[in-house]
Design a protein around this motif. Structure first.
Motif, PDB file in Angstrom:
ATOM      1  N   UNK A 130       0.823  -1.210   0.000  1.00  0.00           N
ATOM      2  CA  UNK A 130       0.000   0.000   0.000  1.00  0.00           C
ATOM      3  C   UNK A 130       0.859   1.262   0.000  1.00  0.00           C
ATOM      4  N   UNK A 131       1.934   1.225   0.779  1.00  0.00           N
ATOM      5  CA  UNK A 131       2.832   2.373   0.896  1.00  0.00           C
ATOM      6  C   UNK A 131       4.262   1.863   0.969  1.00  0.00           C
ATOM      7  N   UNK A 132       5.188   2.699   0.460  1.00  0.00           N
ATOM      8  CA  UNK A 132       6.587   2.322   0.537  1.00  0.00           C
ATOM      9  C   UNK A 132       7.466   3.570   0.504  1.00  0.00           C
ATOM     10  N   UNK A 133       8.670   3.408   1.039  1.00  0.00           N
ATOM     11  CA  UNK A 133       9.710   4.427   0.947  1.00  0.00           C
ATOM     12  C   UNK A 133      10.978   3.740   0.455  1.00  0.00           C
ATOM     13  N   UNK A 134      11.863   4.549  -0.092  1.00  0.00           N
ATOM     14  CA  UNK A 134      13.144   4.052  -0.592  1.00  0.00           C
ATOM     15  C   UNK A 134      14.256   4.877   0.035  1.00  0.00           C
ATOM     16  N   UNK A 135      15.202   4.213   0.668  1.00  0.00           N
ATOM     17  CA  UNK A 135      16.399   4.877   1.178  1.00  0.00           C
ATOM     18  C   UNK A 135      17.553   4.585   0.239  1.00  0.00           C
ATOM     19  N   UNK A 136      18.178   5.642  -0.273  1.00  0.00           N
ATOM     20  CA  UNK A 136      19.350   5.475  -1.125  1.00  0.00           C
ATOM     21  C   UNK A 136      20.210   6.727  -1.000  1.00  0.00           C
ATOM     22  N   UNK A 137      21.496   6.578  -1.318  1.00  0.00           N
ATOM     23  CA  UNK A 137      22.404   7.728  -1.276  1.00  0.00           C
ATOM     24  C   UNK A 137      22.559   8.356  -2.652  1.00  0.00           C
ATOM     25  N   UNK A 138      21.785   7.904  -3.632  1.00  0.00           N
ATOM     26  CA  UNK A 138      21.792   8.481  -4.972  1.00  0.00           C
ATOM     27  C   UNK A 138      20.444   8.266  -5.622  1.00  0.00           C
ATOM     28  N   UNK A 139      20.222   8.933  -6.720  1.00  0.00           N
ATOM     29  CA  UNK A 139      18.922   8.828  -7.389  1.00  0.00           C
ATOM     30  C   UNK A 139      18.749   7.514  -8.123  1.00  0.00           C
ATOM     31  N   UNK A 140      19.825   6.908  -8.630  1.00  0.00           N
ATOM     32  CA  UNK A 140      19.798   5.602  -9.276  1.00  0.00           C
ATOM     33  C   UNK A 140      18.570   5.360 -10.146  1.00  0.00           C
TER      34      UNK A 140
END
Length: 146
Positions: A104-114
């Motif tokens: 239903x919902x999500x987040x993404x953790x990254x150190x770049x836009x990729x």
């Protein structure tokens, strides 16, 4: 279902930690995983690891990193790079989401836009100097509970 897609290098460890401990990029920082666990506990979210490092290292190395993450209290439900997903991280995330319609919902953790251009509304960009901070933790909880 709520999901946190999480890169490893520079998110669950940091440049500061790496330099302080002699360029040990394979280390996972306990504090960073504890911040991730706060999100899991507060939002009732699951964690999916999305890391290029797993694509370029052997399976033993990938499993070792997952075990470090588990040791600090987070049990990822999937590891997209060592689980057969190849190519850009955004493609791996989109494919996984397509196979898991219950999200239903999500987040993404990254150190770049990729290449997360289509998913930028879900991206929380992490500064590689510091890794996953409490500020990121609060933002993710807000996004998942909104």
């Amino acid at each position: 279902m709520k999901v946190v897609f999480c890169d490893v290098d520079n998110v669950l460890n940091s440049e500061y930690h790496t330099k302080k401990n002699g360029d040990c990029r394979e280390d996972i920082e306990e504090l960073k995983v504890r911040n991730l666990k706060k999100i899991v506990d507060a939002a009732g979210a699951e964690v999916v690891i999305v890391s290029h490092a797993h694509a370029f290292n052997d399976e033993r190395f990938a499993k070792q990193r997952i075990e470090q993450i588990r040791k600090y209290g987070v049990n990822p439900i999937a590891d997209l790079k060592s689980g057969g997903f190849l190519g850009p991280k955004d493609d791996a995330v989109k494919r996984w989401l397509n196979e898991h319609k219950e999200v239903e919902k999500f987040v993404i953790f990254d150190d770049g836009y990729d290449n997360y251009y289509d998913l930028v509304d879900h991206l929380i960009l992490v500064d590689y100097h510091h890794g996953l901070t409490y500020k990121h933790t609060r933002k993710a909880i807000e996004m998942l509970d909104d």
